[in-house]
Design a protein around this motif. Structure first.
Motif, PDB file in Angstrom:
ATOM      1  N   TRP A 115      -3.218  -5.257   4.286  1.00 21.99           N
ATOM      2  CA  TRP A 115      -3.043  -5.198   2.832  1.00 21.99           C
ATOM      3  C   TRP A 115      -4.076  -6.032   2.082  1.00 21.99           C
ATOM      4  O   TRP A 115      -4.662  -5.559   1.101  1.00 21.99           O
ATOM      5  CB  TRP A 115      -1.630  -5.634   2.422  1.00 21.99           C
ATOM      6  N   TRP A 130      -6.508  -4.459  -0.674  1.00 21.95           N
ATOM      7  CA  TRP A 130      -6.383  -4.778  -2.099  1.00 21.95           C
ATOM      8  C   TRP A 130      -7.688  -5.350  -2.650  1.00 21.95           C
ATOM      9  O   TRP A 130      -8.044  -5.100  -3.812  1.00 21.95           O
ATOM     10  CB  TRP A 130      -5.221  -5.741  -2.330  1.00 21.95           C
ATOM     11  N   LEU A 168       0.740   0.470  -2.976  1.00 23.29           N
ATOM     12  CA  LEU A 168      -0.556   0.598  -3.642  1.00 23.29           C
ATOM     13  C   LEU A 168      -0.385   1.257  -5.012  1.00 23.29           C
ATOM     14  O   LEU A 168      -0.953   0.796  -6.014  1.00 23.29           O
ATOM     15  CB  LEU A 168      -1.509   1.420  -2.771  1.00 23.29           C
ATOM     16  N   GLU A 172       1.257  -1.285  -7.463  1.00 22.37           N
ATOM     17  CA  GLU A 172       0.431  -2.425  -7.876  1.00 22.37           C
ATOM     18  C   GLU A 172      -0.819  -2.005  -8.645  1.00 22.37           C
ATOM     19  O   GLU A 172      -1.258  -2.710  -9.552  1.00 22.37           O
ATOM     20  CB  GLU A 172       0.094  -3.284  -6.647  1.00 22.37           C
TER      21      GLU A 172
END
Length: 300
Positions: free
Chosen positions: A87, A91, A145, A148
């Motif tokens: 992650w 990100w 995903l 966010e």
């Protein structure tokens, strides 16, 4: 006369100019791409590989605007089936692209799953089938995903089924869509990739139309595809053999796809992406002009 497809906004992308990488001597310079995509009659573009176009928002906004262009989306690559451990890296990559995408006034982030075999060497990197646990990671990761990206950048993610990834065939696309929240995860239907993997784009639109948030328009040459399948070629060499061809010479027919999308009654981008990496620098513009004329003949 075809009726006007007033929900369809047509554009093109660096991909149609043979651009696959942020920096590659075999690719046309970014300013030539911008000049030619505008000359060919397109109003909308995608960012392409992050770093190909200028990443300074003020400079890119100026370069795009003075050619009468607007940005529809950015693109990211993800391997979320590998679980929460990836992650942070995911990100970090997504954040750079999403920030530039938002700065350009675009609303979409195209998300491409990672490849299970190397695009150039054909080396098998991972099994082509996910385990049940990996499917779970993929679905939950994409939902996270989507949530966010929406909360942080105000963008909608649209997941792009793609050859040589784990979201490719009709069965895999259906399994992925059924496992994810429509409020968080949309679909970018690439007509060429879906046909390459044996899928029917019109049927997908008619079945999962509420998930469709974005279109990529391309066609496959059936004869080349048959050879690719027979030889089990990876996607990169298949493109070099011309598996993605100029419309309207391949499949699927784009008119019926656009008609099916129009019937959904929502505004959709339809971005031309004719994979041609690598290609001669003078080849893309005439194809792009002919393709734009063809799409106008379909009402788009």
């Amino acid at each position: 006369m075809p009726h006007v497809l007033d929900h369809i906004r047509v554009g093109s992308a660096p991909d149609s100019w043979g651009v696959w990488f942020p920096d590659d001597p075999r690719q046309v310079p970014w300013d030539r791409f911008l000049d030619e995509v505008a000359e060919a009659g397109y109003e909308w573009i995608e960012l392409g590989p992050y770093g190909y176009l200028p990443t300074d928002p003020a400079r890119l906004a100026e370069e795009v605007a003075r050619r009468g262009l607007k940005v529809s989306a950015g693109t990211v690559f993800t391997g979320l089936h590998r679980g929460p451990a990836v992650w942070a890296d995911t990100w970090s990559h997504v954040g750079r692209v999403a920030a530039l995408t938002r700065a350009m006034g675009a609303r979409h982030l195209v998300v491409i799953p990672s490849f299970w075999r190397d695009d150039k060497t054909a080396e098998i990197l991972e099994p082509p089938e996910l385990t049940a646990e990996q499917w779970g990671h993929l679905a939950r990761g994409m939902e996270r995903l989507g949530r966010e990206v929406k909360e942080t950048y105000g963008l909608d993610i649209v997941v792009h089924p793609h050859a040589d990834t784990h979201i490719d065939t009709e069965a895999h696309v259906a399994r992925f869509l059924d496992a994810t929240d429509p409020a968080l995860v949309g679909l970018c239907l690439d007509t060429g990739h879906y046909a390459y993997c044996g899928g029917d784009s019109v049927r997908l639109i008619e079945t999962y139309g509420e998930r469709l948030g974005y279109l990529h328009l391309k066609q496959v040459d059936p004869a080349v595809l048959a050879d690719v399948v027979a030889r089990s070629l990876p996607f990169g060499p298949a493109v070099q053999r011309g598996v993605m061809c100029e419309p309207p010479h391949g499949v699927p027919e784009l008119g019926p796809v656009l008609e099916a999308a129009q019937k959904l009654g929502v505004d959709l981008f339809a971005i031309v992406e004719q994979d041609m990496y690598p290609c001669e620098p003078d080849r893309p513009l005439p194809i792009a002009e002919r393709t734009r004329r063809f799409l106008r003949s379909c009402g788009a």
